[in-house]
Design a protein around this motif. Sequence first.
Motif, PDB file in Angstrom:
ATOM      1  N   PRO A 385       0.818  -1.221   0.000  1.00  0.00           N
ATOM      2  CA  PRO A 385       0.000   0.000   0.000  1.00  0.00           C
ATOM      3  C   PRO A 385       0.849   1.268   0.000  1.00  0.00           C
ATOM      4  O   PRO A 385       0.324   2.358  -0.262  1.00  0.00           O
ATOM      5  CB  PRO A 385      -0.813  -0.121   1.296  1.00  0.00           C
ATOM      6  N   ARG A 386       2.141   1.128   0.251  1.00  0.00           N
ATOM      7  CA  ARG A 386       3.033   2.292   0.283  1.00  0.00           C
ATOM      8  C   ARG A 386       3.747   2.515  -1.046  1.00  0.00           C
ATOM      9  O   ARG A 386       4.641   3.359  -1.140  1.00  0.00           O
ATOM     10  CB  ARG A 386       4.088   2.110   1.386  1.00  0.00           C
ATOM     11  N   VAL A 387       3.351   1.791  -2.094  1.00  0.00           N
ATOM     12  CA  VAL A 387       4.078   1.871  -3.356  1.00  0.00           C
ATOM     13  C   VAL A 387       3.849   3.219  -4.033  1.00  0.00           C
ATOM     14  O   VAL A 387       2.772   3.824  -3.926  1.00  0.00           O
ATOM     15  CB  VAL A 387       3.675   0.716  -4.291  1.00  0.00           C
ATOM     16  N   LEU A 388       4.873   3.696  -4.722  1.00  0.00           N
ATOM     17  CA  LEU A 388       4.779   4.926  -5.500  1.00  0.00           C
ATOM     18  C   LEU A 388       3.950   4.672  -6.752  1.00  0.00           C
ATOM     19  O   LEU A 388       4.128   3.649  -7.431  1.00  0.00           O
ATOM     20  CB  LEU A 388       6.185   5.395  -5.886  1.00  0.00           C
ATOM     21  N   ASP A 389       3.033   5.579  -7.055  1.00  0.00           N
ATOM     22  CA  ASP A 389       2.187   5.451  -8.233  1.00  0.00           C
ATOM     23  C   ASP A 389       3.037   5.291  -9.492  1.00  0.00           C
ATOM     24  O   ASP A 389       4.053   5.963  -9.668  1.00  0.00           O
ATOM     25  CB  ASP A 389       1.304   6.696  -8.342  1.00  0.00           C
ATOM     26  N   ALA A 390       2.603   4.408 -10.384  1.00  0.00           N
ATOM     27  CA  ALA A 390       3.398   4.115 -11.583  1.00  0.00           C
ATOM     28  C   ALA A 390       3.562   5.342 -12.463  1.00  0.00           C
ATOM     29  O   ALA A 390       4.639   5.571 -13.037  1.00  0.00           O
ATOM     30  CB  ALA A 390       2.758   2.972 -12.366  1.00  0.00           C
ATOM     31  N   ASP A 391       2.505   6.140 -12.615  1.00  0.00           N
ATOM     32  CA  ASP A 391       2.621   7.339 -13.459  1.00  0.00           C
ATOM     33  C   ASP A 391       3.610   8.334 -12.860  1.00  0.00           C
ATOM     34  O   ASP A 391       4.388   8.960 -13.590  1.00  0.00           O
ATOM     35  CB  ASP A 391       1.255   7.991 -13.628  1.00  0.00           C
ATOM     36  N   GLU A 392       3.590   8.466 -11.535  1.00  0.00           N
ATOM     37  CA  GLU A 392       4.548   9.372 -10.888  1.00  0.00           C
ATOM     38  C   GLU A 392       5.976   8.862 -11.052  1.00  0.00           C
ATOM     39  O   GLU A 392       6.893   9.640 -11.353  1.00  0.00           O
ATOM     40  CB  GLU A 392       4.196   9.520  -9.406  1.00  0.00           C
ATOM     41  N   LEU A 393       6.159   7.559 -10.867  1.00  0.00           N
ATOM     42  CA  LEU A 393       7.491   6.991 -11.080  1.00  0.00           C
ATOM     43  C   LEU A 393       7.895   7.135 -12.544  1.00  0.00           C
ATOM     44  O   LEU A 393       9.077   7.373 -12.852  1.00  0.00           O
ATOM     45  CB  LEU A 393       7.509   5.514 -10.661  1.00  0.00           C
ATOM     46  N   GLY A 394       6.932   7.026 -13.447  1.00  0.00           N
ATOM     47  CA  GLY A 394       7.229   7.196 -14.865  1.00  0.00           C
ATOM     48  C   GLY A 394       7.726   8.588 -15.184  1.00  0.00           C
ATOM     49  O   GLY A 394       8.644   8.760 -16.009  1.00  0.00           O
ATOM     50  N   GLU A 395       7.152   9.597 -14.536  1.00  0.00           N
ATOM     51  CA  GLU A 395       7.611  10.975 -14.747  1.00  0.00           C
ATOM     52  C   GLU A 395       9.048  11.152 -14.257  1.00  0.00           C
ATOM     53  O   GLU A 395       9.875  11.803 -14.909  1.00  0.00           O
ATOM     54  CB  GLU A 395       6.683  11.944 -14.035  1.00  0.00           C
ATOM     55  N   ILE A 396       9.348  10.548 -13.108  1.00  0.00           N
ATOM     56  CA  ILE A 396      10.715  10.622 -12.582  1.00  0.00           C
ATOM     57  C   ILE A 396      11.669   9.897 -13.533  1.00  0.00           C
ATOM     58  O   ILE A 396      12.756  10.398 -13.849  1.00  0.00           O
ATOM     59  CB  ILE A 396      10.769  10.000 -11.169  1.00  0.00           C
ATOM     60  N   ALA A 397      11.248   8.720 -14.002  1.00  0.00           N
ATOM     61  CA  ALA A 397      12.101   7.941 -14.907  1.00  0.00           C
ATOM     62  C   ALA A 397      12.348   8.688 -16.208  1.00  0.00           C
ATOM     63  O   ALA A 397      13.460   8.637 -16.760  1.00  0.00           O
ATOM     64  CB  ALA A 397      11.463   6.579 -15.176  1.00  0.00           C
ATOM     65  N   ALA A 398      11.327   9.390 -16.717  1.00  0.00           N
ATOM     66  CA  ALA A 398      11.501  10.148 -17.960  1.00  0.00           C
ATOM     67  C   ALA A 398      12.538  11.245 -17.788  1.00  0.00           C
ATOM     68  O   ALA A 398      13.311  11.539 -18.709  1.00  0.00           O
ATOM     69  CB  ALA A 398      10.167  10.734 -18.399  1.00  0.00           C
ATOM     70  N   ASP A 399      12.591  11.844 -16.602  1.00  0.00           N
ATOM     71  CA  ASP A 399      13.612  12.868 -16.331  1.00  0.00           C
ATOM     72  C   ASP A 399      15.020  12.274 -16.340  1.00  0.00           C
ATOM     73  O   ASP A 399      15.970  12.936 -16.755  1.00  0.00           O
ATOM     74  CB  ASP A 399      13.353  13.524 -14.967  1.00  0.00           C
ATOM     75  N   VAL A 400      15.126  11.033 -15.887  1.00  0.00           N
ATOM     76  CA  VAL A 400      16.443  10.403 -15.765  1.00  0.00           C
ATOM     77  C   VAL A 400      16.857   9.722 -17.077  1.00  0.00           C
ATOM     78  O   VAL A 400      17.996   9.857 -17.533  1.00  0.00           O
ATOM     79  CB  VAL A 400      16.445   9.374 -14.606  1.00  0.00           C
TER      80      VAL A 400
END
Length: 459
Positions: A385-400
């Motif tokens: 239940p503490r997992v980071l939302d996939a879309d939010e992680l996707g935005e971070i990944a796109a930056d990297v």
Amino acid sequence: MNHDGGDPELARYRQVSAELLARWPENRIAPDLDRIRALLELLGDPQRSYPVIHLAGTNGKTSTARMIESLLRALGLRTGLFTSPHLHSMRERIQLSGEAVGVAALLRAYDDVAPYLAMVDERSTAAGGPRLSFFEAVTGLAYALFADAPVDVAVVETGLGGTWDATNVADGRVVVITPVDLDHQQYLGDTIEDIAAEKAGIIKRGSHVVLGQQVQAAAEVLLERVHRLGTDVVRDGIDFGVLRRVVAVGGQQVDLQGLSGPYEELFLPLYGDHQAHNAAIALAAVESFVGGGRERLDPEAVREGFAAVTSPGRLEVVRGGPTVLVDAAHNPHGARALVAAVRDGFDFTHVVGVVAVLADKDAYAMLVELEPLLAEIVVTTNSSPRVLDADELGEIAADVFGSERVEVVPELPAALDAGVRRADEAAARLGGGVGVLVTGSVVTVADARELLGRADTVD
């Protein structure tokens, strides 16, 4: 999860597990040991009935603890092992002589301990405090089980931190501090010095202290406590260490400098320079325990102990064609070690990442560490239940990574399929040398292992 098939014992075990997991979660700690001390006093302080090797640190604790336990068992000792978190079953946390505690034994222990859990809960809540947490309750069960076995020695890994960790009601005859880095800052402090001070709390007067390689800021804090308490200390790279390591099929062959001399041609079925250093730490800890570091261990027993080591979820190959690896790295320091280990142990030219991260972790810094290794990345979620939302992680990944190297797949089963598909496509282009790496969290790895049929202890 497997069905109980009408087995009343297994059904009751699942009920007990659910009751324990409904308590205050282990990712929260309170700065006191009052409840766990009260519980163990009511139980007769079982943690005092056997010697303890106590481990803390940011990364490498579980692998090092498992190596220590395997070495001790190879030397003929009856062992208890307490680690956390578990991958698939709560029983994995408590091992007796190399095996997860059985359902019947755990239920007997719980029946003995449950009345005292209720007493401590009642006293604490009456005073305005919380009930015993999940981790406190399981720690109490582990210490009681080790006393009942009985064990010759217990190898105990802290859950979170050190000073206020529930395991710290025991005094380690040998204390191990693996490398310290930033993690759990919301509980342990914002700086390396703060975190090292928290880990240093398991060092007690009279302990033999074994330190893994530390950054200077952590080393200074740890050594200050060692010198203030007047304890013996040995350090990786100074008093013991890795002499030589060569990549081998299924792991590596290492020569280690122990406290009593060199131990050569040891096969370690784990990958990476960091695991070789974990092995050196484990060897020094066992030497310190057995003979204060002055007696040479039986070299054949050392070879046997290291060769038998397993560390599920730590750079583990879980399928082939393409090769799929899982690793529980969940902070930047762990991700950095993971990248080095994959490059060291595998001849990949193209790696596809499948990554899910908990929301309280530094996802950006982890992805920065992973980026040089991963040609492309599939970001997803896990069952926490503490997992980071996939879309939010996707935005971070796109930056990297750049958006062209990133695919967002919210559900892990589909994300695994996407990772394998991308790896197959790359293999068709490149002619081989392709792998899939699943990482970002212990929960991510546990979920992936279960999906891929590697969850031997699901119950």
